[in-house]
Design a protein around this motif. Structure first.
Motif, short mmCIF file in Angstrom:
data_model
loop_
_atom_site.label_atom_id
_atom_site.label_comp_id
_atom_site.label_asym_id
_atom_site.label_seq_id
_atom_site.Cartn_x
_atom_site.Cartn_y
_atom_site.Cartn_z
N SER A 70 44.24 38.40 40.05
CA SER A 70 44.05 37.05 40.88
C SER A 70 43.95 37.53 42.39
O SER A 70 44.33 38.71 42.56
N SER A 71 43.46 36.87 43.33
CA SER A 71 43.36 37.37 44.76
C SER A 71 44.55 37.58 45.21
O SER A 71 45.64 36.97 45.01
N PRO A 72 44.76 38.84 45.92
CA PRO A 72 46.11 39.03 46.63
C PRO A 72 46.58 38.37 47.82
O PRO A 72 47.42 38.54 48.38
N GLY A 73 45.59 37.29 48.37
CA GLY A 73 46.07 36.65 49.39
C GLY A 73 45.57 37.71 50.61
O GLY A 73 44.81 38.25 50.60
N ILE A 74 46.61 37.64 51.56
CA ILE A 74 46.47 38.46 52.55
C ILE A 74 46.77 39.74 52.48
O ILE A 74 47.86 40.14 51.98
N ALA A 75 45.72 40.68 52.54
CA ALA A 75 46.08 42.07 52.23
C ALA A 75 44.93 42.82 52.95
O ALA A 75 43.89 42.56 53.43
N PRO A 76 45.15 44.19 53.11
CA PRO A 76 44.25 45.25 53.52
C PRO A 76 42.98 44.95 52.85
O PRO A 76 43.01 44.74 51.75
N LYS A 77 41.85 45.33 53.66
CA LYS A 77 40.64 44.93 53.31
C LYS A 77 40.28 45.82 51.88
O LYS A 77 39.37 45.46 51.12
N ILE A 78 40.55 46.96 51.67
CA ILE A 78 40.51 47.78 50.77
C ILE A 78 41.08 47.12 49.54
O ILE A 78 40.44 47.26 48.50
N ILE A 79 42.13 46.51 49.36
CA ILE A 79 42.86 45.77 48.48
C ILE A 79 41.88 44.62 47.95
O ILE A 79 41.73 44.31 46.77
N SER A 80 41.56 43.90 48.83
CA SER A 80 40.58 42.62 48.52
C SER A 80 39.42 43.18 47.85
O SER A 80 38.84 42.34 47.20
N GLU A 81 38.78 44.28 48.57
CA GLU A 81 37.49 44.70 48.02
C GLU A 81 37.30 45.08 46.66
O GLU A 81 36.76 44.92 45.83
#
Length: 241
Positions: A70-81
């Motif tokens: 699931s989405s990590p929420g607020i996270a560094p861009k590399i994690i979200s991507e």
């Protein structure tokens, strides 16, 4: 024994750019740019590795999940991507890590160089003012090093990532000699190449795998080599070398 990494690094060398290698822990990048940006690249690798290591420390499942998270929420861009790429391709987020690191470092280096190519284990982030020809290394396939992919000059950066079930150390549940994916996002291209590679057990699976890849949002081109067979789809041109 051939050094596979050396083979495909020679294959995508672009004229006029300075080439240098940078290694930080397990990360080994081959970089081409307008000048030697080794120091900037090391700093960038350290930053993005730290983001990933910190996230895994908080969420250990990120490191070994074989399915999307699931989405990590607020996270560094590399994690979200990585998370979004994995969701699109139907794999675990670490299937996108090599492409995500190449992309993140490449973006950082664009501050100092108009042309940047970052290769990480066969996954390539590229911003270039000329067309690019990628040579396909497909292990023992008779098509290896005889087929290339030509991508026309693009105003924005893009990615070409390759997965193999017969070459290298990347984890694959398939037996494809090479699966290459073209996309704007390097994390997505990496995850999609892994996912489609998992679908190939025999050459008969090529058509079905391409049909699956065509439905992955953001995937722009696919090439699959299995034995003597090759399949192609999308915004790329197959050329004979």
């Amino acid at each position: 024994m051939f050094d596979n990494r050396k083979i495909y690094r020679v294959c995508h060398k672009k004229q006029g750019l300075v080439t240098f290698n940078v290694t930080v822990k397990e990360t080994n990048l081959n970089i081409q740019a307008d000048s030697d940006l080794s120091k900037q690249a090391v700093r960038s690798i350290l930053d993005h590795r730290q983001y990933i290591e910190n996230h895994i420390a908080c969420f250990p499942g990120f490191a070994d999940s074989m399915t999307p998270l699931s989405s990590p929420g607020i996270a560094p861009k590399i994690i979200s991507e990585m998370t979004q790429a994995a969701k699109t391709a139907g794999v675990g987020p670490m299937a996108a890590v090599a492409g995500a690191v190449a992309q993140s470092v490449g973006r950082d280096l664009l501050q100092w160089s108009a042309n940047v190519l970052v290769e990480n284990g066969g996954d390539i982030f590229i911003k270039s003012d000329t067309q690019t020809i990628f040579t396909i290394y497909a292990g023992s396939s008779p098509l290896s090093m005889k087929a290339g992919i030509k991508v026309a000059r693009r105003a924005a950066s893009f990615a070409m990532c390759t997965s193999s079930g017969t070459v290298g150390h990347s984890k694959s549940f398939g037996k494809a000699d090479a699966v290459s994916v073209l996309a704007d996002c390097c994390a997505l291209a990496d995850a999609a190449a892994t996912s489609l590679g998992n679908e190939i057990q025999t050459p008969k699976d090529i058509e079905r795998a391409i049909a699956i890849g065509k439905n992955m949002a953001g995937v722009q081109g696919i090439i699959i080599i299995s034995g003597k067979q090759i399949g192609l789809w999308g915004a790329l041109e197959l050329i004979k070398l």
